[in-house]
Enzyme design. Structure first.
Site, PDB file in Angstrom:
ATOM      1  N   ASP A   1       0.844  -1.187   0.000  1.00  0.00           N
ATOM      2  CA  ASP A   1       0.000   0.000   0.000  1.00  0.00           C
ATOM      3  C   ASP A   1       0.884   1.243   0.000  1.00  0.00           C
ATOM      4  O   ASP A   1       1.981   1.224   0.556  1.00  0.00           O
ATOM      5  CB  ASP A   1      -0.891  -0.035   1.258  1.00  0.00           C
ATOM      6  CG  ASP A   1      -2.118   0.842   1.115  1.00  0.00           C
ATOM      7  OD1 ASP A   1      -2.274   1.497   0.067  1.00  0.00           O
ATOM      8  OD2 ASP A   1      -2.923   0.887   2.072  1.00  0.00           O
TER       9      ASP A   1
ATOM     10  N   HIS B   1       2.905   3.273  -9.081  1.00  0.00           N
ATOM     11  CA  HIS B   1       2.686   1.846  -9.342  1.00  0.00           C
ATOM     12  C   HIS B   1       3.919   1.230 -10.023  1.00  0.00           C
ATOM     13  O   HIS B   1       4.285   0.099  -9.730  1.00  0.00           O
ATOM     14  CB  HIS B   1       1.433   1.638 -10.197  1.00  0.00           C
ATOM     15  CG  HIS B   1       0.166   2.056  -9.500  1.00  0.00           C
ATOM     16  ND1 HIS B   1      -0.085   1.734  -8.179  1.00  0.00           N
ATOM     17  CD2 HIS B   1      -0.917   2.762  -9.920  1.00  0.00           C
ATOM     18  CE1 HIS B   1      -1.262   2.229  -7.825  1.00  0.00           C
ATOM     19  NE2 HIS B   1      -1.777   2.867  -8.865  1.00  0.00           N
TER      20      HIS B   1
ATOM     21  N   LEU C   1      11.355 -20.390  -4.517  1.00  0.00           N
ATOM     22  CA  LEU C   1      10.274 -19.596  -3.909  1.00  0.00           C
ATOM     23  C   LEU C   1       9.043 -19.704  -4.799  1.00  0.00           C
ATOM     24  O   LEU C   1       9.164 -19.727  -6.023  1.00  0.00           O
ATOM     25  CB  LEU C   1      10.690 -18.115  -3.842  1.00  0.00           C
ATOM     26  CG  LEU C   1       9.620 -17.145  -3.314  1.00  0.00           C
ATOM     27  CD1 LEU C   1       9.573 -17.197  -1.781  1.00  0.00           C
ATOM     28  CD2 LEU C   1       9.906 -15.703  -3.763  1.00  0.00           C
TER      29      LEU C   1
HETATM   30  C1  FPP Z   1      -1.804   0.433  -3.409  1.00  0.00           C
HETATM   31  O1  FPP Z   1      -1.285   1.712  -3.619  1.00  0.00           O
HETATM   32  C2  FPP Z   1      -1.312  -0.548  -4.262  1.00  0.00           C
HETATM   33  C3  FPP Z   1      -2.028  -1.279  -5.182  1.00  0.00           C
HETATM   34  C4  FPP Z   1      -3.134  -0.841  -6.020  1.00  0.00           C
HETATM   35  C5  FPP Z   1      -1.648  -2.672  -5.325  1.00  0.00           C
HETATM   36  C6  FPP Z   1      -0.208  -2.923  -5.616  1.00  0.00           C
HETATM   37  C7  FPP Z   1       0.144  -2.578  -6.998  1.00  0.00           C
HETATM   38  C8  FPP Z   1       1.394  -2.481  -7.420  1.00  0.00           C
HETATM   39  C9  FPP Z   1       2.588  -2.709  -6.550  1.00  0.00           C
HETATM   40  C10 FPP Z   1       1.587  -2.085  -8.831  1.00  0.00           C
HETATM   41  C11 FPP Z   1       2.195  -3.066  -9.695  1.00  0.00           C
HETATM   42  C12 FPP Z   1       1.774  -4.459  -9.522  1.00  0.00           C
HETATM   43  C13 FPP Z   1       2.146  -5.419 -10.380  1.00  0.00           C
HETATM   44  C14 FPP Z   1       1.938  -6.838 -10.043  1.00  0.00           C
HETATM   45  C15 FPP Z   1       2.792  -5.095 -11.650  1.00  0.00           C
HETATM   46  P1  FPP Z   1      -2.359   2.861  -3.612  1.00  0.00           P
HETATM   47  O2  FPP Z   1      -2.554   3.298  -5.028  1.00  0.00           O
HETATM   48  O3  FPP Z   1      -3.601   2.399  -2.915  1.00  0.00           O
HETATM   49  O4  FPP Z   1      -1.618   3.932  -2.754  1.00  0.00           O
HETATM   50  P2  FPP Z   1      -2.308   5.085  -1.881  1.00  0.00           P
HETATM   51  O5  FPP Z   1      -3.097   4.404  -0.795  1.00  0.00           O
HETATM   52  O6  FPP Z   1      -1.135   5.846  -1.367  1.00  0.00           O
HETATM   53  O7  FPP Z   1      -3.168   5.881  -2.829  1.00  0.00           O
END
Ligand code: FPP
Length: 228
Positions: free
Chosen positions: A14, A31, A126
């Site tokens: 997150d 991301h 893994l």
């Molecule tokens: C939350 O950050 C994260 C996600 C939506 C999920 C994790 C996604 C990635 C790590 C991107 C790439 C993934 C792959 C598998 C290529 P957020 O957008 O909710 O952050 P915020 O809470 O600060 O807005």
């Protein structure tokens, strides 16, 4: 008392959006940086520590509610991540698996996922599981429906566990980054006896060094599983 080694680590990644905002960048850059962190943590787990399975929450059933452009970007990023990652998976002996309602993704993404699973299935250092369009309640409901379709009128915990998409092992340690302290419908069944670690670090800043510190902390905890 010191704990047995972690077999199954789960991570709620997150804070990509906030990481980007802090730098005056678009959320998509967050991301992209988050995808780099998945690579760093996966290769570290495969090469340096005895973890058998690492499950990452990459896209929840609720994430479709995000702006269309962001969802489209995440789909493209996932596709290119899997494409570019193949070399890393093979080099570091990582078996890739996906869980979640994959049929809602485009045919080409489904094919990419299936192909990556197939090409990496004999790797043993893994297992990296990406939870994609995943929801814990939905996973449990599907498992129960599957057992009912087999003609069962009552089910045991063992049967439900085996019918889940993640029957591998219970989770030893859950990490959630960015300071939020919720489960957000992640692996509800498998987290029953897990230790939790909530860190304020935003996911793109999370590192193998911090993972080591968290594992050290985990090893000092006394897991009693309801006993004394
Ligand atoms: C939350 O950050 C994260 C996600 C939506 C999920 C994790 C996604 C990635 C790590 C991107 C790439 C993934 C792959 C598998 C290529 P957020 O957008 O909710 O952050 P915020 O809470 O600060 O807005």
């Amino acid at each position: 008392m010191s704990n047995t080694p972690i077999k199954h680590l789960a991570i709620i990644m997150d804070g990509n959006g906030r990481w980007a905002k802090n730098r005056g960048l678009s959320r998509t850059k967050g991301h992209e940086a988050g995808a780099e962190t998945i690579r760093e943590i996966t290769t570290y787990c495969a090469s340096h520590i005895s973890i058998e399975t690492a499950t990452f929450y990459a896209f929840s059933t609720e994430n479709w509610k995000r702006p269309k452009l962001e969802v489209e970007f995440l789909m493209k990023l996932l596709d290119s991540y899997l494409k570019n990652e193949l070399d890393t998976y093979q080099k570091h002996g990582v078996r890739f698996k996906a869980i979640g309602c994959l049929h809602q993704f485009s045919k080409s993404l489904q094919q990419r996922i299936a192909k990556t699973e197939e090409l990496t299935k004999t790797n043993t250092n893994l297992t990296q599981i990406l939870a994609l369009n995943y929801g814990g309640r939905s996973e449990i409901t599907s498992a129960v429906n599957k057992l009912m379709a087999e003609g069962k009128t009552s089910v045991t915990e063992k049967e439900i566990s085996a019918a889940l998409q993640t029957p591998y092992t219970d989770i030893d340690l859950l990490i959630r980054t960015s300071g939020e302290q919720r489960l957000s419908n992640f692996l509800l069944w498998q987290l029953s006896y897990s230790e939790f670690n909530f860190t304020p670090t935003l996911w793109p800043d999370f590192s193998a060094k911090e993972l080591d510190e968290i594992i050290l902390d985990f090893e000092q905890r006394n897991r009693r599983f309801g006993g004394v």
